[in-house]
Scaffold this active site. Structure first.
Site, PDB file in Angstrom:
ATOM      1  N   ALA A   2      -4.177  -3.129   1.039  1.00 33.48           N
ATOM      2  CA  ALA A   2      -3.980  -3.438   2.472  1.00 33.48           C
ATOM      3  C   ALA A   2      -3.025  -3.603   3.162  1.00 33.48           C
ATOM      4  O   ALA A   2      -1.708  -3.916   1.683  1.00 33.48           O
ATOM      5  CB  ALA A   2      -4.608  -4.818   2.556  1.00 33.48           C
TER       6      ALA A   2
ATOM      7  N   GLY B 295      -7.128  -4.297  -1.508  1.00 39.48           N
ATOM      8  CA  GLY B 295      -8.373  -2.901  -0.136  1.00 39.48           C
ATOM      9  C   GLY B 295      -8.732  -1.585  -0.594  1.00 39.48           C
ATOM     10  O   GLY B 295      -9.413  -1.763  -0.483  1.00 39.48           O
TER      11      GLY B 295
ATOM     12  N   GLU C 101     -11.355  -1.996  -2.739  1.00 39.63           N
ATOM     13  CA  GLU C 101     -12.279  -2.343  -2.069  1.00 39.63           C
ATOM     14  C   GLU C 101     -13.320  -2.383  -1.559  1.00 39.63           C
ATOM     15  O   GLU C 101     -14.470  -1.220  -1.481  1.00 39.63           O
ATOM     16  CB  GLU C 101     -12.238  -3.957  -1.259  1.00 39.63           C
TER      17      GLU C 101
ATOM     18  N   GLU D  95      -3.935  -9.243  -5.876  1.00 43.43           N
ATOM     19  CA  GLU D  95      -3.722  -9.478  -4.864  1.00 43.43           C
ATOM     20  C   GLU D  95      -3.481 -11.734  -4.762  1.00 43.43           C
ATOM     21  O   GLU D  95      -2.362 -11.610  -4.691  1.00 43.43           O
ATOM     22  CB  GLU D  95      -5.067 -10.048  -3.945  1.00 43.43           C
TER      23      GLU D  95
HETATM   24  C1  LIG Z   1      -7.652  -4.294   7.758  1.00 51.08           C
HETATM   25  C2  LIG Z   1      -8.644  -4.135   6.420  1.00 51.08           C
HETATM   26  C3  LIG Z   1      -7.944  -4.972   5.379  1.00 51.08           C
HETATM   27  C4  LIG Z   1      -8.834  -5.678   3.993  1.00 51.08           C
HETATM   28  C5  LIG Z   1      -8.115  -6.157   3.203  1.00 51.08           C
HETATM   29  C6  LIG Z   1      -8.400  -6.629   2.624  1.00 51.08           C
HETATM   30  C7  LIG Z   1      -7.422  -7.711   1.293  1.00 51.08           C
HETATM   31  C8  LIG Z   1      -7.319  -7.040   0.435  1.00 51.08           C
HETATM   32  C9  LIG Z   1      -5.421  -6.775   0.451  1.00 51.08           C
HETATM   33  C10 LIG Z   1      -4.583  -6.129  -0.279  1.00 51.08           C
HETATM   34  O1  LIG Z   1      -5.052  -5.195  -0.665  1.00 51.08           O
HETATM   35  S1  LIG Z   1      -3.339  -7.281  -0.748  1.00 51.08           S
HETATM   36  C11 LIG Z   1      -2.523  -5.949  -1.049  1.00 51.08           C
HETATM   37  C12 LIG Z   1      -2.161  -4.822  -3.227  1.00 51.08           C
HETATM   38  N1  LIG Z   1      -1.789  -3.823  -3.000  1.00 51.08           N
HETATM   39  C13 LIG Z   1      -0.828  -3.892  -3.989  1.00 51.08           C
HETATM   40  O2  LIG Z   1      -0.352  -5.273  -3.610  1.00 51.08           O
HETATM   41  C14 LIG Z   1      -0.135  -3.106  -4.058  1.00 51.08           C
HETATM   42  C15 LIG Z   1       1.226  -2.858  -3.713  1.00 51.08           C
HETATM   43  N2  LIG Z   1       1.968  -1.751  -3.807  1.00 51.08           N
HETATM   44  C16 LIG Z   1       2.356  -1.266  -4.858  1.00 51.08           C
HETATM   45  O3  LIG Z   1       2.365  -2.522  -5.857  1.00 51.08           O
HETATM   46  C17 LIG Z   1       3.542  -0.008  -5.000  1.00 51.08           C
HETATM   47  O4  LIG Z   1       3.101   0.210  -3.721  1.00 51.08           O
HETATM   48  C18 LIG Z   1       2.761   0.816  -5.588  1.00 51.08           C
HETATM   49  C19 LIG Z   1       1.510   0.965  -5.840  1.00 51.08           C
HETATM   50  C20 LIG Z   1       2.699   0.333  -7.464  1.00 51.08           C
HETATM   51  C21 LIG Z   1       3.330   2.253  -6.747  1.00 51.08           C
HETATM   52  O5  LIG Z   1       4.875   1.878  -6.332  1.00 51.08           O
HETATM   53  P1  LIG Z   1       5.924   3.093  -5.946  1.00 51.08           P
HETATM   54  O6  LIG Z   1       7.474   2.453  -6.709  1.00 51.08           O
HETATM   55  O7  LIG Z   1       5.235   4.185  -6.688  1.00 51.08           O
HETATM   56  O8  LIG Z   1       6.034   3.230  -4.714  1.00 51.08           O
HETATM   57  P2  LIG Z   1       6.322   2.333  -3.386  1.00 51.08           P
HETATM   58  O9  LIG Z   1       7.944   2.477  -3.004  1.00 51.08           O
HETATM   59  O10 LIG Z   1       6.641   1.006  -4.333  1.00 51.08           O
HETATM   60  O11 LIG Z   1       5.651   2.547  -2.021  1.00 51.08           O
HETATM   61  C22 LIG Z   1       5.763   3.292  -1.529  1.00 51.08           C
HETATM   62  C23 LIG Z   1       5.620   3.297  -0.318  1.00 51.08           C
HETATM   63  O12 LIG Z   1       4.466   3.007   0.009  1.00 51.08           O
HETATM   64  C24 LIG Z   1       4.813   1.200   0.485  1.00 51.08           C
HETATM   65  N3  LIG Z   1       3.854   0.914  -0.188  1.00 51.08           N
HETATM   66  C25 LIG Z   1       3.049   0.703  -1.332  1.00 51.08           C
HETATM   67  N4  LIG Z   1       1.870  -0.577  -1.277  1.00 51.08           N
HETATM   68  C26 LIG Z   1       1.860  -0.644   0.005  1.00 51.08           C
HETATM   69  C27 LIG Z   1       1.257  -1.962   0.994  1.00 51.08           C
HETATM   70  N5  LIG Z   1      -0.025  -2.754   0.255  1.00 51.08           N
HETATM   71  N6  LIG Z   1       0.946  -2.638   2.186  1.00 51.08           N
HETATM   72  C28 LIG Z   1       2.194  -2.121   2.416  1.00 51.08           C
HETATM   73  N7  LIG Z   1       2.915  -1.053   2.043  1.00 51.08           N
HETATM   74  C29 LIG Z   1       2.859  -0.225   0.942  1.00 51.08           C
HETATM   75  C30 LIG Z   1       5.695   1.025   0.062  1.00 51.08           C
HETATM   76  O13 LIG Z   1       6.250  -0.415   1.085  1.00 51.08           O
HETATM   77  C31 LIG Z   1       6.770   1.777   0.052  1.00 51.08           C
HETATM   78  O14 LIG Z   1       7.457   1.550   1.863  1.00 51.08           O
HETATM   79  P3  LIG Z   1       8.568   1.349   1.847  1.00 51.08           P
HETATM   80  O15 LIG Z   1       9.186  -0.180   1.503  1.00 51.08           O
HETATM   81  O16 LIG Z   1       9.828   2.974   1.300  1.00 51.08           O
HETATM   82  O17 LIG Z   1       8.590   2.177   3.524  1.00 51.08           O
END
Ligand SMILES: CCCCCCC/C=C/C(=O)SCCNC(=O)CCNC(=O)[C@H](O)C(C)(C)COP(=O)(O)OP(=O)(O)OC[C@H]1O[C@@H](n2cnc3c(N)ncnc32)[C@H](O)[C@@H]1OP(=O)(O)O
Length: 292
Positions: free
Chosen positions: A100, A143, A146, A166
């Site tokens: 998400a 997500g 999921e 999460e």
């Molecule tokens: C509307 C329906 C939604 C239902 C949701 C239900 C509940 C779910 C909750 C969740 O899913 S919480 C999120 C869980 N995911 C994470 O915690 C993963 C987060 N991301 C990372 O840990 C890392 O990005 C990575 C996947 C390990 C990759 O790392 P890497 O160093 O290769 O890239 P980054 O520089 O971190 O990422 C590039 C770019 O993408 C943005 N980004 C990555 N993941 C997310 C995210 N989940 N949400 C928003 N943005 C994300 C990251 O911020 C980078 O962007 P910039 O900051 O450079 O602009």
């Protein structure tokens, strides 16, 4: 400014030209593709298979509410389209979806998510009657994992990374992760994954039964579409009945589930396709399905 790209498509696919505008609005130039403009996804048809590609590459396909509303819209359109019999959801080589959108969720309060039923629309995917195949490369986290688990079949690339991280954000999975993962991999593994937030590989996911096949990265989408086409070549009422019955296994007792299956089995005897399928077998010829 417009840039254009031609997607490499699998055998038997329609060639679809995708025009990506500077504001990332995709338009499709061939008939057969959906006319609806989307910002965060791409849709195409490959014969009788509808393809949804998550398309926020800069954010690793983070699932914003906007993106997910578009996914729901495309799923419903494909489900209602009589020319489509199976659906594939994919991302790109780096990410299926990294979860998400954390930036969207960061400022939200309890009152806001509760009053607006923030994830209320998430469940629509569970009402889709046609089979949905997830073609997963790269990150399928939170997500994203999921979403893959909400599909009926998961094909994964050999470098795919799954996880429910999460807990590291101070929350828990909120779109079925605690429920679907435990059913797929058992209690101990699900506890280990969700309580530690550690990621796991495509190979582990296949070994534990979450993923049905691990493939080379560049073959995942083609194989998922090929499977969709194989399914699309069968009698569609039986396919939908089979999907419905399998999904009931998650909700009913064994006795109730077998009872439900038996009733559905009997009901298929009303189909012309049942007569056709059995007659074709006996007469040693290929069946001609009419989906009736
Ligand atoms: C509307 C329906 C939604 C239902 C949701 C239900 C509940 C779910 C909750 C969740 O899913 S919480 C999120 C869980 N995911 C994470 O915690 C993963 C987060 N991301 C990372 O840990 C890392 O990005 C990575 C996947 C390990 C990759 O790392 P890497 O160093 O290769 O890239 P980054 O520089 O971190 O990422 C590039 C770019 O993408 C943005 N980004 C990555 N993941 C997310 C995210 N989940 N949400 C928003 N943005 C994300 C990251 O911020 C980078 O962007 P910039 O900051 O450079 O602009």
């Amino acid at each position: 400014m417009f840039t254009s790209l031609i997607r490499p498509l699998s055998r038997g696919s329609q060639i679809t030209k995708v025009l990506v505008t500077s504001n990332n609005v995709a338009k499709f130039s061939t008939s057969g593709a959906l006319q609806k403009d989307y910002q965060d996804i791409l849709t195409e048809s490959h014969g009788k298979v509808g393809l949804i590609t998550l398309n926020r590459p800069k954010a690793l396909n983070a699932l914003s509410s906007h993106l997910f509303h578009e996914v729901n819209n495309a799923l419903e359109k494909f489900d209602d389209d009589t020319n489509i019999s199976a659906i594939v959801i994919t991302g790109n080589e780096r990410a299926f979806a990294a979860g998400a959108d954390i930036k969207e969720m960061m400022e939200k309060s309890f009152a806001e998510v509760y009053k607006t039923s923030f994830l209320g629309h998430w469940g629509k995917i569970n009402d889709i009657r046609k089979p949905i195949i997830a073609a997963v490369n790269g990150f399928a986290l939170g997500g994203g994992c999921e979403l893959a688990m909400s599909c009926d079949i998961i094909y994964a690339g050999e470098k795919a990374v799954f996880g429910q991280p999460e807990i590291k954000l101070g929350v828990i999975p909120g779109a079925g992760g605690t429920q679907r993962l435990v059913r797929a991999v058992g209690k101990s593994k699900a506890m280990e994954i969700i309580l530690s937030g550690r990621n796991f590989s495509a190979q582990e996911a296949e070994r534990w039964g979450l993923v049905s096949k691990v493939l080379p990265v560049d073959k995942v989408l083609d194989e998922a579409i090929r499977l969709g086409q194989e399914i699309a070549g069968l009698s569609q009422p039986s396919i939908q009945a089979a999907k419905e019955s399998i999904n009931r296994a998650f909700e009913l007792s064994l006795r109730e589930g077998c009872h439900f299956e038996r009733k559905l089995f009997y009901s298929l005897f009303a189909l012309k396709d049942k007569k056709e399928g059995m007659e074709a077998f006996v007469k040693k010829r290929e069946p001609k399905w009419t989906d009736e």
